[in-house]
Design a protein around this motif. Structure first.
Motif, PDB file in Angstrom:
ATOM      1  N   GLU A 186       0.813  -1.205   0.000  1.00 19.26           N
ATOM      2  CA  GLU A 186       0.000   0.000   0.000  1.00 19.26           C
ATOM      3  C   GLU A 186       0.853   1.264   0.000  1.00 19.26           C
ATOM      4  O   GLU A 186       0.512   2.261  -0.638  1.00 19.26           O
ATOM      5  N   ASP A 187       1.963   1.227   0.742  1.00 19.59           N
ATOM      6  CA  ASP A 187       2.762   2.443   0.890  1.00 19.59           C
ATOM      7  C   ASP A 187       4.088   2.406   0.143  1.00 19.59           C
ATOM      8  O   ASP A 187       4.795   3.399   0.080  1.00 19.59           O
ATOM      9  N   ARG A 188       4.477   1.276  -0.422  1.00 16.84           N
ATOM     10  CA  ARG A 188       5.761   1.207  -1.104  1.00 16.84           C
ATOM     11  C   ARG A 188       5.847  -0.034  -1.975  1.00 16.84           C
ATOM     12  O   ARG A 188       5.037  -0.954  -1.835  1.00 16.84           O
ATOM     13  N   ASN A 189       6.855  -0.016  -2.828  1.00 16.41           N
ATOM     14  CA  ASN A 189       7.188  -1.182  -3.643  1.00 16.41           C
ATOM     15  C   ASN A 189       8.562  -1.681  -3.212  1.00 16.41           C
ATOM     16  O   ASN A 189       9.485  -0.883  -2.998  1.00 16.41           O
ATOM     17  N   MET A 190       8.722  -3.002  -3.115  1.00 20.36           N
ATOM     18  CA  MET A 190       9.991  -3.605  -2.698  1.00 20.36           C
ATOM     19  C   MET A 190      10.482  -4.539  -3.799  1.00 20.36           C
ATOM     20  O   MET A 190       9.697  -5.286  -4.384  1.00 20.36           O
ATOM     21  N   GLN A 191      11.776  -4.475  -4.068  1.00 17.58           N
ATOM     22  CA  GLN A 191      12.380  -5.316  -5.095  1.00 17.58           C
ATOM     23  C   GLN A 191      13.269  -6.369  -4.449  1.00 17.58           C
ATOM     24  O   GLN A 191      14.016  -6.082  -3.521  1.00 17.58           O
ATOM     25  N   PHE A 192      13.188  -7.579  -4.994  1.00 22.00           N
ATOM     26  CA  PHE A 192      13.995  -8.693  -4.505  1.00 22.00           C
ATOM     27  C   PHE A 192      14.562  -9.459  -5.695  1.00 22.00           C
ATOM     28  O   PHE A 192      13.922  -9.529  -6.757  1.00 22.00           O
ATOM     29  N   THR A 193      15.741 -10.036  -5.509  1.00 23.39           N
ATOM     30  CA  THR A 193      16.311 -10.980  -6.472  1.00 23.39           C
ATOM     31  C   THR A 193      16.413 -12.321  -5.767  1.00 23.39           C
ATOM     32  O   THR A 193      17.198 -12.472  -4.812  1.00 23.39           O
ATOM     33  N   VAL A 194      15.615 -13.288  -6.226  1.00 24.48           N
ATOM     34  CA  VAL A 194      15.484 -14.548  -5.498  1.00 24.48           C
ATOM     35  C   VAL A 194      15.597 -15.717  -6.474  1.00 24.48           C
ATOM     36  O   VAL A 194      15.679 -15.537  -7.691  1.00 24.48           O
ATOM     37  N   THR A 195      15.569 -16.914  -5.920  1.00 26.25           N
ATOM     38  CA  THR A 195      15.582 -18.130  -6.736  1.00 26.25           C
ATOM     39  C   THR A 195      14.164 -18.388  -7.260  1.00 26.25           C
ATOM     40  O   THR A 195      13.181 -17.872  -6.712  1.00 26.25           O
ATOM     41  N   PRO A 196      14.036 -19.208  -8.302  1.00 28.30           N
ATOM     42  CA  PRO A 196      12.695 -19.533  -8.810  1.00 28.30           C
ATOM     43  C   PRO A 196      11.792 -20.165  -7.755  1.00 28.30           C
ATOM     44  O   PRO A 196      10.575 -19.959  -7.764  1.00 28.30           O
ATOM     45  N   VAL A 197      12.337 -20.942  -6.840  1.00 23.71           N
ATOM     46  CA  VAL A 197      11.526 -21.564  -5.797  1.00 23.71           C
ATOM     47  C   VAL A 197      10.903 -20.500  -4.905  1.00 23.71           C
ATOM     48  O   VAL A 197       9.696 -20.547  -4.590  1.00 23.71           O
ATOM     49  N   HIS A 198      11.698 -19.518  -4.489  1.00 20.81           N
ATOM     50  CA  HIS A 198      11.165 -18.437  -3.660  1.00 20.81           C
ATOM     51  C   HIS A 198      10.113 -17.638  -4.417  1.00 20.81           C
ATOM     52  O   HIS A 198       9.091 -17.227  -3.855  1.00 20.81           O
ATOM     53  N   ALA A 199      10.379 -17.413  -5.715  1.00 16.98           N
ATOM     54  CA  ALA A 199       9.424 -16.651  -6.515  1.00 16.98           C
ATOM     55  C   ALA A 199       8.105 -17.412  -6.664  1.00 16.98           C
ATOM     56  O   ALA A 199       7.013 -16.825  -6.573  1.00 16.98           O
ATOM     57  N   ALA A 200       8.181 -18.731  -6.900  1.00 17.32           N
ATOM     58  CA  ALA A 200       6.968 -19.533  -7.059  1.00 17.32           C
ATOM     59  C   ALA A 200       6.139 -19.514  -5.784  1.00 17.32           C
ATOM     60  O   ALA A 200       4.897 -19.483  -5.823  1.00 17.32           O
ATOM     61  N   ILE A 201       6.784 -19.517  -4.626  1.00 19.94           N
ATOM     62  CA  ILE A 201       6.064 -19.505  -3.345  1.00 19.94           C
ATOM     63  C   ILE A 201       5.310 -18.191  -3.174  1.00 19.94           C
ATOM     64  O   ILE A 201       4.104 -18.168  -2.884  1.00 19.94           O
ATOM     65  N   ILE A 202       6.011 -17.067  -3.359  1.00 20.56           N
ATOM     66  CA  ILE A 202       5.381 -15.784  -3.071  1.00 20.56           C
ATOM     67  C   ILE A 202       4.321 -15.434  -4.123  1.00 20.56           C
ATOM     68  O   ILE A 202       3.331 -14.734  -3.830  1.00 20.56           O
ATOM     69  N   MET A 203       4.476 -15.938  -5.362  1.00 18.66           N
ATOM     70  CA  MET A 203       3.490 -15.624  -6.400  1.00 18.66           C
ATOM     71  C   MET A 203       2.160 -16.341  -6.169  1.00 18.66           C
ATOM     72  O   MET A 203       1.125 -15.923  -6.690  1.00 18.66           O
TER      73      MET A 203
END
Length: 865
Positions: free
Chosen positions: A690-707
């Motif tokens: 709501e108040d900001r955007n955060m950028q991360f560089t992660v592995t595909p496994v981490h990305a699949a979990i959060i998506m």
């Protein structure tokens, strides 16, 4: 005496009466003379009495009686009084506790005893004069009076020394050492000031001349004259004490005392100059101080005592590499032989003292290398003169065992210290003889550590320092050594072409030198003289193949986790390794890098074939734009290490993106097709709050979990594991990353084994780390690797031989490691043939013991019962 008294048997009564009368008078005169306390008036009365006794052949009796009288008088009037005056200061502790112990007592006592000795010596000269007077009137055939006279002085000096040495108190030598130490400390302070002033006057010479020309007074010059006057007075006082002690027969004792004081002062000076600062050379300063203070004092002392001989008259045997030329003595035109001898002793003592000091701190010196290079150079010069290299080896090995080769030291630290040791010791000993002895314990210890190979390869691939989690030292870079090795190899090839010439070969033969006696005869000198750091690192492992395999795995891990195609540093490292290990050994690694280069080209071609967004429809444009954000690494799997397989369900939109990319690849590279490793790579995510955007560089496994949380804000662990296609325990381990960042919150579910994960709306109140969150997260989870490790590959390959090993132990009961190894080589010749090393087999058997399939006792392997 008995032979002299035998003469009386042949004499008449008149002659005997004459002898008795003369002897009685001689005894009375002798007693009056020695007890005269300065009255020598009875001396003339002694001449006729001595003449009468000598005429009857009683000269030796006269001499012995007179010397006995001198001895008794010397004891009574001088010796006992001399020791009694010094009795209160016999205790060394008493001397040390008194700041200004009464030095005048020693001076006064020496003056009194020397005065008494001098008076008795005058009495002896009267007797000698009496003997010489008799010689004119008495035939030399009867008695050799000249011999009696010449021996009297020697007999008297011997008597004085004997009386004093036989009554010498136990603490008198310590008293002399204390006296000379205090005096030399005073003199050292004055002479050091004079030396510093001399340097200052040299620097300001032109300024002083201009001041004198303008009529200004040289105040500092008068101060220097005052210091010089004090020096001269103090040296004369010390010289007078030395002279008196010498005259009393304490020559050796005196020299030992002031030599001990000089060496003690020199040792303190060496320790003061050297200290714990290894960044500046000190040997030159020590030698300058020796010439400015002790040698100047000794020159003045020897000149005062008259012990001066020209340097040019010295025997050639005195000339040594340690001896300075006469021109090197400041303020001394022609040094005496004694002074040159003293310089040899003092410089050798200084070299040995500094050497021992540096050897004792060699561990710290090598830790600080290359900043401690000046201290290494000083130590090298000291060892060249003393030749005590074995002391260095023994002391340093002991330090290594207690301070470095311990369980608490990391392998990185040990390897860094080993590299610094190699660099430092090849300065001290270019032949490498002592490096072999020092390095052997380190190599043996490192061979017993499982992560040694991995650490060496990390030092090769991660640049200076090698340890990504610790402070690196640019001087420890193995890449730097690879560069140097490449340069050396080029120069070696050039030298080999030149050395083929007969003239150059003859020159090399003339330059040949034998190895030191400490050299290991089993190792060739040609190999020893080339100290190759990388080669010595490989010798720890035992085989270059093991290092190449580990490097291949680590290179694959780095390439697979790259977010771009920048591989310039990897190419440079590979080219250097090819020079050292050969192109054939690094062929697979070269193919891996070529895969990255081809991937970059292919990726560019695919993106170039995409239609422009402005010329396409909205739906197609959305798909084409999505392909622009995808970069693929296309590998030749046959040449890469085994890739870790992990099941993963990725979101449908991402899966469609991969399918589109694979389709375009097939169009360009027909008939080749892509087989995606969906668990590998990196994903750049932007999470919108709501108040900001955060950028991360992660592995595909981490990305699949959060998506998955885009569809619903809360998931149970079992449902989320099913959605992502991974085991629950793997999910629980991987999702901790997002929990630690405050993106997700964990709570207990209805089932104790089932947890609930919920997206956090207000991320600021849940500990979200502010600032940049970019960076590859492969190191966040220890043990999660993209490529199978060398150990895992070995275990997989060795599994084929497990049945053979079990069968052998079943038939033979127990076998040693060597016997198992030789049996496998003999019978396992079909594909896959057994080609493992003894160390690899031992590692595999250790794994079987861990799995409780085998056990080992007394070096024998058994089946587990």
């Amino acid at each position: 005496m008995s032979s002299d008294l035998g003469i009386l048997d042949s004499l008449g009564d008149e002659a005997i009466g004459d002898i008795l009368q003369s002897w009685s008078g001689f005894c009375a005169c002798t007693q009056a003379l020695v007890d005269g306390r300065g009255d020598l008036s009875v001396g003339p009365d002694l001449v006729p009495l001595v003449a009468t006794l000598c005429r009857h052949g009683l000269a030796s009796l006269v001499r012995d009686h007179f010397l006995h009288a001198l001895e008794e008088t010397f004891k009574k009037n001088a010796v006992f009084k001399f020791w009694q005056q010094l009795h209160a200061y016999y205790d060394a502790q008493t001397l040390a506790s008194q700041e200004g112990w009464p030095e005048e007592i020693l001076n006064k006592s020496l003056e009194e005893i020397c005065s008494e000795k001098g008076y008795l010596e005058k009495c002896l000269l009267i007797l000698i004069h009496a003997f010489q007077s008799c010689e004119e009137s008495i035939s030399a055939e009867k008695v050799n009076l000249e011999q009696y006279g010449s021996n009297l002085i020697y007999r008297y000096q011997l008597m004085v020394s004997s009386v004093l040495l036989t009554t010498l108190p136990r603490h008198f030598p310590e008293m002399l050492r204390f006296y000379f130490k205090k005096k030399l400390e005073q003199l050292s302070t004055l002479m050091a000031e004079d030396y510093e002033d001399g340097n200052r006057f040299q620097i300001d010479d032109q300024k002083s001349k201009s001041n004198l020309a303008s009529g200004e007074m040289d105040v500092d010059g008068s101060n220097r004259e005052t210091i010089f006057s004090k020096n001269t007075s103090l040296v004369k006082n010390i010289g007078a004490v030395v002279r008196d002690l010498r005259s009393l027969g304490f020559t050796s004792l005196t020299e030992d005392a002031y030599a001990s004081a000089i060496f003690s002062l020199l040792k303190a000076k060496v320790h003061n100059l050297a200290g714990d600062d290894y960044r500046a050379p000190v040997l030159g300063s020590i030698k300058e101080w020796i010439q400015a203070v002790p040698l100047q004092f000794l020159h003045a002392l020897l000149a005062y005592l008259g012990d001066s001989f020209d340097y040019d008259s010295m025997s050639s045997g005195l000339k040594s590499p340690l001896a300075s030329r006469p021109s090197c003595y400041p303020g001394i035109d022609s040094p005496s032989e004694g002074l040159v001898r003293w310089q040899l002793r003092l410089e050798y003592f200084a070299y040995e003292t500094l050497q021992d000091l540096r050897i004792g701190k060699l561990f710290e010196i090598i830790v600080d290398y290359p900043d401690s290079y000046p201290a290494i150079q000083d130590l090298k010069q000291c060892l060249e003169y003393t030749g005590q290299h074995s002391k260095l080896v023994d002391s340093f090995i002991s330090s290594l065992r207690y301070r470095l080769l311990t369980a608490g030291a990391s392998t990185y630290d040990i390897l860094h210290q080993y590299m610094s040791t190699i660099k430092a010791l090849r300065i001290i000993d270019p032949t490498g003889v002592f490096l072999e002895a020092v390095g052997e314990p380190i190599r043996d210890y490192l061979r017993g550590r499982k992560d040694t190979i991995k650490c060496i390869v990390t030092m090769l691939t991660d640049g200076p320092g090698g340890n990504p989690s610790g402070p690196g030292n640019a001087g420890d870079s193995l890449l730097e050594e690879l560069n140097r090795d490449a340069e050396n190899q080029e120069s070696t090839d050039y030298d080999d072409d030149i050395n083929s010439d007969d003239k150059q070969a003859w020159i090399n033969a003339e330059r040949w030198e034998p190895d030191p006696v400490e050299a290991d005869p089993l190792k060739g000198s040609r190999n020893r003289r080339k100290i190759d750091i990388l080669g010595m690192m490989v010798s720890i492992i035992g085989s270059k193949d093991q290092l190449v395999n580990e490097y291949r795995v680590m290179l694959a891990e780095k390439l697979l986790n790259k977010s771009d195609y920048d591989i310039d540093s990897e190419i440079r490292t590979l080219e250097l390794l090819k020079i050292h290990f050969g192109e054939s050994s690094m062929q697979k690694c070269e193919i891996m890098l070529n895969d990255l280069i081809d991937s970059k080209r292919t990726n560019a071609n695919i993106k170039a074939s995409l239609p422009q967004p402005s010329l396409s429809g909205s739906e197609q444009g959305e798909t084409d734009i999505s392909l622009h954000i995808l970069d693929a690494t296309i590998i030749s799997s046959n040449f890469w290490p085994p890739i870790q397989a992990e099941s993963l369900n990725i979101p449908a939109s991402v899966d469609q993106l991969l399918c589109d990319y694979a389709k375009r690849f097939h169009e360009i590279k027909t008939p080749r097709k892509l087989l995606w490793k969906k668990n590998l790579g990196t994903v750049k995510l932007e999470l919108q709050f709501e108040d900001r955007n955060m950028q991360f560089t992660v592995t595909p496994v981490h990305a699949a979990i959060i998506m998955q949380f885009q569809e619903q804000t809360s998931w149970t662990s079992k449902n989320l594991a099913a959605a992502t296609g991974m085991p629950v325990d793997t999910l629980n381990r991987r999702i901790n990353f997002w929990i630690s960042k405050g993106i997700l919150a964990e709570s207990a579910g209805s089932d104790s084994d089932d947890h609930v994960f919920t997206i956090v709306d207000d991320v600021n109140n849940n500990g979200l780390i502010h600032g940049s969150s970019e960076g590859l997260l492969a190191a966040d989870e220890e043990g999660e690797r993209s490529v199978a490790s060398v150990e895992e590959q070995l275990r997989k390959e060795m599994t084929v031989y497990e049945k053979f090993i079990i069968g052998m132990l079943t038939n033979f009961g127990s076998m040693t490691l060597d016997r198992i190894h030789n049996t496998l080589k003999m019978f396992c010749v079909a594909e896959p043939s057994y080609d493992k090393s003894l160390q690899q087999l031992q590692s595999f058997l250790t794994g079987l013991i861990t799995e409780e399939k085998l056990e080992m006792r007394d070096g024998l392997y058994f089946l587990k019962k």
